[in-house]
Design a protein around this motif. Structure first.
Motif, PDB file in Angstrom:
ATOM      1  N   HIS A   5       0.838  -1.203   0.000  1.00 17.02           N
ATOM      2  CA  HIS A   5       0.000   0.000   0.000  1.00 17.02           C
ATOM      3  C   HIS A   5       0.869   1.248   0.000  1.00 17.02           C
ATOM      4  O   HIS A   5       1.922   1.274   0.632  1.00 17.02           O
ATOM      5  CB  HIS A   5      -0.905   0.004   1.222  1.00 17.02           C
ATOM      6  CG  HIS A   5      -1.800  -1.209   1.283  1.00 17.02           C
ATOM      7  ND1 HIS A   5      -3.006  -1.268   0.636  1.00 17.02           N
ATOM      8  CD2 HIS A   5      -1.609  -2.415   1.873  1.00 17.02           C
ATOM      9  CE1 HIS A   5      -3.546  -2.459   0.835  1.00 17.02           C
ATOM     10  NE2 HIS A   5      -2.714  -3.181   1.592  1.00 17.02           N
ATOM     11  N   ILE A  57      -0.197  -2.537  15.931  1.00 17.08           N
ATOM     12  CA  ILE A  57      -1.312  -1.656  15.644  1.00 17.08           C
ATOM     13  C   ILE A  57      -1.818  -1.152  16.993  1.00 17.08           C
ATOM     14  O   ILE A  57      -2.278  -1.930  17.825  1.00 17.08           O
ATOM     15  CB  ILE A  57      -2.445  -2.394  14.906  1.00 17.08           C
ATOM     16  CG1 ILE A  57      -1.940  -3.033  13.604  1.00 17.08           C
ATOM     17  CG2 ILE A  57      -3.614  -1.451  14.648  1.00 17.08           C
ATOM     18  CD1 ILE A  57      -1.638  -2.082  12.465  1.00 17.08           C
ATOM     19  N   MET A 112      -0.376   4.297   1.043  1.00 13.84           N
ATOM     20  CA  MET A 112      -0.706   4.898   2.336  1.00 13.84           C
ATOM     21  C   MET A 112      -1.073   3.761   3.280  1.00 13.84           C
ATOM     22  O   MET A 112      -1.775   2.841   2.871  1.00 13.84           O
ATOM     23  CB  MET A 112      -1.921   5.823   2.183  1.00 13.84           C
ATOM     24  CG  MET A 112      -1.595   7.146   1.512  1.00 13.84           C
ATOM     25  SD  MET A 112      -0.833   8.279   2.682  1.00 13.84           S
ATOM     26  CE  MET A 112      -2.256   8.669   3.716  1.00 13.84           C
ATOM     27  N   CYS A 113      -0.651   3.856   4.482  1.00 18.52           N
ATOM     28  CA  CYS A 113      -0.928   2.774   5.432  1.00 18.52           C
ATOM     29  C   CYS A 113      -2.424   2.644   5.696  1.00 18.52           C
ATOM     30  O   CYS A 113      -3.104   3.625   5.980  1.00 18.52           O
ATOM     31  CB  CYS A 113      -0.198   3.041   6.744  1.00 18.52           C
ATOM     32  SG  CYS A 113      -0.549   1.786   7.986  1.00 18.52           S
ATOM     33  N   ILE A 114      -2.943   1.431   5.567  1.00 17.41           N
ATOM     34  CA  ILE A 114      -4.352   1.194   5.872  1.00 17.41           C
ATOM     35  C   ILE A 114      -4.489   0.343   7.143  1.00 17.41           C
ATOM     36  O   ILE A 114      -5.539  -0.249   7.409  1.00 17.41           O
ATOM     37  CB  ILE A 114      -5.072   0.503   4.695  1.00 17.41           C
ATOM     38  CG1 ILE A 114      -4.367  -0.818   4.342  1.00 17.41           C
ATOM     39  CG2 ILE A 114      -5.148   1.398   3.479  1.00 17.41           C
ATOM     40  CD1 ILE A 114      -5.268  -1.827   3.663  1.00 17.41           C
ATOM     41  N   THR A 115      -3.406   0.275   7.904  1.00 13.29           N
ATOM     42  CA  THR A 115      -3.348  -0.531   9.138  1.00 13.29           C
ATOM     43  C   THR A 115      -3.868  -1.953   8.931  1.00 13.29           C
ATOM     44  O   THR A 115      -4.618  -2.470   9.755  1.00 13.29           O
ATOM     45  CB  THR A 115      -4.112   0.136  10.316  1.00 13.29           C
ATOM     46  OG1 THR A 115      -5.476   0.289   9.968  1.00 13.29           O
ATOM     47  CG2 THR A 115      -3.509   1.470  10.687  1.00 13.29           C
ATOM     48  N   CYS A 116      -3.429  -2.560   7.843  1.00 10.23           N
ATOM     49  CA  CYS A 116      -3.854  -3.931   7.578  1.00 10.23           C
ATOM     50  C   CYS A 116      -3.119  -4.916   8.494  1.00 10.23           C
ATOM     51  O   CYS A 116      -3.576  -6.028   8.710  1.00 10.23           O
ATOM     52  CB  CYS A 116      -3.598  -4.297   6.120  1.00 10.23           C
ATOM     53  SG  CYS A 116      -1.843  -4.445   5.729  1.00 10.23           S
ATOM     54  N   ARG A 153       6.705  -3.675  15.478  1.00 11.75           N
ATOM     55  CA  ARG A 153       5.560  -2.952  14.934  1.00 11.75           C
ATOM     56  C   ARG A 153       4.299  -3.451  15.613  1.00 11.75           C
ATOM     57  O   ARG A 153       4.191  -4.632  15.911  1.00 11.75           O
ATOM     58  CB  ARG A 153       5.458  -3.216  13.429  1.00 11.75           C
ATOM     59  CG  ARG A 153       6.720  -2.845  12.726  1.00 11.75           C
ATOM     60  CD  ARG A 153       6.719  -3.251  11.273  1.00 11.75           C
ATOM     61  NE  ARG A 153       7.562  -2.310  10.568  1.00 11.75           N
ATOM     62  CZ  ARG A 153       7.136  -1.396   9.705  1.00 11.75           C
ATOM     63  NH1 ARG A 153       5.871  -1.359   9.356  1.00 11.75           N
ATOM     64  NH2 ARG A 153       7.968  -0.531   9.173  1.00 11.75           N
ATOM     65  N   CYS A 185       2.582  -5.986   7.853  1.00 15.22           N
ATOM     66  CA  CYS A 185       3.987  -5.792   8.229  1.00 15.22           C
ATOM     67  C   CYS A 185       4.207  -6.136   9.703  1.00 15.22           C
ATOM     68  O   CYS A 185       5.280  -6.576  10.096  1.00 15.22           O
ATOM     69  CB  CYS A 185       4.413  -4.357   7.947  1.00 15.22           C
ATOM     70  SG  CYS A 185       3.521  -3.132   8.912  1.00 15.22           S
TER      71      CYS A 185
HETATM   72  S1  SF4 Z   1      -0.023  -1.954   8.375  1.00 15.64           S
HETATM   73 FE1  SF4 Z   1       1.973  -2.256   7.455  1.00 15.64          FE
HETATM   74  S2  SF4 Z   1       1.599  -3.546   5.722  1.00 15.64           S
HETATM   75 FE2  SF4 Z   1      -0.361  -2.716   6.273  1.00 15.64          FE
HETATM   76  S3  SF4 Z   1      -0.571  -0.879   5.079  1.00 15.64           S
HETATM   77 FE3  SF4 Z   1       0.338  -0.240   6.982  1.00 15.64          FE
HETATM   78  S4  SF4 Z   1       2.527  -0.256   6.631  1.00 15.64           S
HETATM   79 FE4  SF4 Z   1       1.571  -1.449   4.968  1.00 15.64          FE
END
Ligand code: SF4
Ligand code: SF4
Lengths: 673, 281
Positions: free
Chosen positions: B67, B87, B69-73, B85, B76
């Protein structure tokens, strides 16, 4: 700390007494004589060592006794020792160590009284030579004190340790000399035992008769504590500070009463006042211990001294009774150098004779059997067998034990004088203890494999490949195993159940096993330096631990994992039944120093400790550290001469530790709250 | 069942009320105090949080992300071998949260402790908290709030909790707006409620150098407590430079408009002359 104590403290802190150190060794021919029996050699060596000691006094000295001889040669030459080593099992350095001598009786009766009970048998002669050497040595100290004009000190040295101590000061001085002589006999990890129990009668007497005020008594006590810190660098240990000078405070008396007394409290306060690494304090507690006592202990924790270590009477006493210790002896337990439970004046236990690597056992069972089984339950019988096998193999190596005799030390143990039997040959209790290292990591491995392989979609072959490659290219799997699988320390039954089970299997494996001295084996949760040794041979493990990550010390969670916090930690680690595995080995919790900003926090930490005890935890030790401080101390050791940390069972100066231990402590600090 | 968004749960939080406590950090806050040390608590949405110090630059996180822009999926997050890392912001149902908190119950009961709701601003998720409380009968509940909420919700909260810890940052409304982004009229209105009510409360004042640590502001603050009602004490929390530590972890820059290296002044006399107990933390 009054002015006089401050003066002595700074005198020795500046290492002024080091100027008196003797590097030239006294002649060895008087004792290293092939015609002499071993116990006689030890006695003659003690005599030689003490004869060569020179009286040294700090300015304003209160409790005298400063060692100057830096080294003590063996009673054997290299060839002889090599031959003995071939024919026997030698534990550590081969000398008497890690015991709790019965100082109380010797202080109370005096050495001359013991001397009167000797006859002309060769062994008694050796005891007599030892006693005379100590008395000669004392009389030289007395003369030197008199010459210096210290008449009060000289008068005390006239009486003790020859005659029964009559006052608190005499008792402390007597203890200092007796303890000093043990080191000169070649013994090490000479613990100080139930200090508040055997010295309280003298203190009480002096206070009752108006001979001392509490302030005077505090000065004496602090002077004694200072004397324990003078020769630390001359003691053998794995690392400096590992000198075994522990004392035990509080706890049940042999007749079942509460032993916490005025002296226990004074010791806690003196230690907080002096802020030195010796003596290391153990505080015995139970369900009935009032919160105020925990708070006094926590004041010490706050200072970052790495002690007190807490022992739970509610668990230890029945646990020891179940192992066959008599009830009054079990109630009278003291601590070995680090954290093993031993009996003063009666135990010739070797509580650290070996260790079982639980992480290693689980790891190898998984490598051998995982592809054949369909659940962890199917794996467990193999684990049980492997534990049994490991314990048996270990036990088989401990035969034809040889320990260098110690006639002087034997004077402090039940029956040795009467039966002319040296303590090195055994006493009332002759049990061997085995540590269990890495139990938390072992449990984490089982829980992770259960989740990943039996409830997830990870194949055995890819798991093994990841382990072989130390997770290179398997970062996602490593993350999953390390952060998404249950970890011991998070109050999670899915993993804690394995720790409960493993400890139970361990205690069953040693059951009915006897050693050549007629004793039994005790299972425990300690680790000592085994945690470093065991980790280095292990490689990556299925809990997501990289090959280079150490195993946890003692009874503690794996390193580099996420913990929910101290409440969960305590609940997890209090879960097993320690009554069946009471060799010793504490849960260690590191607190960041920021926890202690106000007095309310002291109460809360004290309540947390009490919770562990109430939940049935056996032993707990708290550290206060600041990670940045530790990192900076590595860079600028000169600025951190005073920084005290707890390493495995003991506190030492951080800057004096080898780098691998420093790094380990820093790693641990990352887990702080 | 209601859900809430939480960015942390901390056991043995020693500065969040009496006894041994577990603190729940509720995500989302209507204020933007320049000295905030929990920047991940500001947005009510999940955010990616990275602790770079120990990074070994293995590249796994970059390979995982598809992505711009980060979509907080979270892709990573679950491939970092060091767990650097995460969330910030997890959704919990009220029952799940209550069960999690009840695991610590033994520690609460023996120590006079309990649960504290903090944030962020917990009042933003009051209806969720209220449902959690339903599952926690008999447990001592404390709340840490800016007091920035409507009077009706605030008074309802007062009747449901055992201890309120409320911030009073600035009395001057213009400065309040300047440094926190909102007016303080609702806050002062709710404070009035607090003084008139029966719920024990603690006032907390973050001491920010050059912002509110002057004698005048302290005098004005203390003057409000001539009739303090169930006030336990006033706690003063001197600003510490480490407040900015987490901003870069969520991709923000820490840009306070005050001198972060200055030492805040501590004025206790305005409180003491009114016999108001104080505690400097
Ligand atoms: S959470 Fe990590 S992998 Fe997902 S969009 Fe954001 S930076 Fe990319
Ligand atoms: S996955 Fe973790 S260690 Fe690897 S580069 Fe990304 S943040 Fe660094």
């Amino acid at each position: 700390m009054n002015e006089r104590i401050r003066q002595i403290r700074s005198w020795q802190f500046e290492k002024n007494h080091h100027a008196f150190r003797q590097t030239k060794l006294p002649p060895i021919d008087s004792y290293r004589d092939k015609k002499l029996p071993d116990y006689m050699r030890t006695a003659l060596r003690l005599k030689t060592a003490l004869d060569h000691e020179k009286p040294v006094f700090a300015p304003g000295e209160i409790i005298a006794g400063t060692r100057t001889l830096a080294e003590l040669p063996m009673i054997y030459d290299d060839d002889e020792w090599e031959q003995i080593g071939k024919a026997h099992y030698i534990h550590e350095r081969g000398t008497v160590t890690n015991l709790s001598p019965d100082y109380g009786t010797v202080i109370q009766t005096g050495l001359l009284h013991l001397r009167e009970q000797t006859d002309d048998s060769p062994y008694h002669q050796a005891m007599r030579i030892s006693i005379d050497a100590v008395l000669d040595f004392t009389s030289r100290y007395r003369q030197a004190a008199a010459d210096m004009g210290a008449s009060e000190l000289a008068n005390i040295l006239m009486r003790v340790p020859a005659y029964p101590a009559a006052t608190f000061r005499e008792a402390l001085q007597s203890l200092r000399i007796l303890h000093y002589a043990m080191w000169c006999e070649g013994n090490y990890h000479n613990t100080l035992g139930r200090f508040d129990q055997y010295l309280m009668p003298y203190l009480q007497h002096d206070l009752d008769h108006g001979a001392l005020t509490e302030e005077d008594a505090m000065e004496l006590l602090e002077a004694f504590f200072l004397s324990c810190n003078r020769d630390s660098d001359l003691y053998f240990g794995m690392q400096q500070g590992d000198n075994g000078q522990s004392i035990v405070l509080g706890g049940m008396t042999p007749d079942g009463k509460s032993g916490y007394n005025q002296l226990s409290e004074m010791c806690l306060k003196a230690s907080a006042d002096l802020r030195l690494i010796d003596p290391k304090i153990n505080l015995r507690v139970s369900r009935d211990t009032p919160l105020d006592i925990y708070k006094l202990g926590t004041q010490l924790t706050k200072l970052g001294l790495g002690f007190p270590q807490y022992e739970n009477d509610d668990i230890a006493i029945p646990g020891l009774v179940a192992l066959g210790y008599r009830e009054e002896d079990a109630r009278n337990y003291a601590m070995a150098a680090c954290w093993e439970f031993i009996i003063p004046g009666k135990g010739m236990d070797i509580p650290n004779i070996g260790a079982v690597s639980f992480a290693g056992i689980i790891h190898s069972v998984i490598r051998e059997k995982l592809s054949e089984v369909h659940s962890i339950d199917e794996l467990l019988p193999y684990v049980e067998n492997k534990i049994k096998k490991t314990v048996l193999e270990l036990a088989e190596t401990y035969h034809d034990l040889y320990i260098i005799p110690s006639p002087f030390m034997s004077l402090f143990f039940d029956g040795c004088l009467k039966n002319k039997k040296d303590i090195s040959l055994g006493c009332v209790y002759n049990n061997f203890g085995l540590h269990g290292t890495g139990i938390a990591t072992a449990s984490d491995i089982l829980a992770a494999v259960d989740a990943a392989v039996f409830h997830g979609n990870i194949s055995v072959s890819s798991l093994f490949e990841a382990l072989d490659r130390n997770f290179k290219g398997f970062e996602e799997l490593q993350h999953y195993l390390k952060f998404d699988c249950p970890k011991m320390g998070n109050d999670d039954i899915r993993v804690d159940q394995y720790a409960v089970l493993l400890l139970h299997m361990f205690s069953q494996a040693v059951k009915n096993l006897s050693n050549e001295r007629g004793g039994i084996y005790r299972a425990g949760t300690g680790s000592a330096m085994y945690y470093i040794w065991h980790a280095s041979s292990l490689g990556a493990t299925a809990d997501g631990r990289s090959a280079e990550t150490p195993l946890p010390a003692n009874w503690a969670p794996s390193l580099n994992i996420r913990l929910e916090g101290p409440i969960s930690l305590i609940k997890s680690f209090a879960r097993p039944d320690f009554k069946e595995a009471i060799n010793g080995g504490p849960l260690t919790i590191e607190f960041s120093d920021s926890v202690f900003r106000n007095d309310e926090a002291i109460t809360k930490v004290a309540q947390l400790v009490r919770l562990f005890i109430e939940l049935g935890g056996h032993q707990l030790q708290l550290n206060t550290v600041n990670r940045d401080q530790l990192l900076d101390a590595q860079k600028h050791p000169e600025a951190y001469r005073n920084l005290i940390v707890r390493v495995w069972g003991w506190s030492g100066y951080f800057v004096e530790l080898d780098k691998c231990y420093q790094d380990h402590i820093i790693k641990r600090a990352e887990l702080t709250i | 069942m209601k859900t809430g968004i939480i960015f942390d749960i901390k056991e043995f939080a020693v500065y969040d009320g009496p006894g041994i406590r577990t603190t729940v950090f509720m995500k989302g806050c209507p204020l933007r105090c320049q000295w905030c040390h929990n920047p991940e608590g500001l947005s009510p949405k999940p955010q990616l949080m990275i602790s770079p110090a120990a990074c070994i630059h293995c590249g796994a996180c970059q390979n995982a992300c598809h992505h711009k822009m980060c979509i907080t999926c979270g892709a990573c997050v679950s491939c970092c071998p060091l767990g650097l890392r995460r969330i910030a912001g997890t959704v919990w149902t009220s029952k799940e949260l209550a069960l999690r908190l009840l695991k610590n119950q033994q520690a609460f009961s023996g120590s006079g402790g309990g649960v504290t709701f903090s944030g962020g601003e917990p009042m933003m998720q009051w209806s969720f908290i209220e449902q959690v409380l339903y599952y926690l009968p008999g447990i001592h509940i404390a709340i840490e709030t800016s007091g920035y909420t409507d009077v009706k919700t605030f008074s309802r909260m007062c009747s449901k909790v055992n201890l309120i810890m409320m911030d009073i940052k600035l009395i001057n409304p213009i400065n309040h707006k300047k440094y926190t982004g909102v007016d303080n009229d609702r806050i002062l209105m709710n404070l009035k409620l607090l003084k008139e009510g029966n719920t024990p409360y603690i006032i907390r004042i973050p001491l920010i150098p050059g912002v509110n640590d002057d004698e005048n502001n302290m005098e004005e603050t203390a003057a409000i407590f001539e009739k303090p009602g169930s006030l336990i004490r006033v706690e003063l929390l001197p600003y510490h430079i480490t407040a900015g530590a987490k901003y870069s972890m969520i991709g923000l820059e820490y840009q306070p408009q005050f001198d972060t290296s200055a030492k805040p002044e501590i004025w206790l006399s305005p409180f003491h002359k009114r016999s108001i107990p104080t505690l400097v933390l």
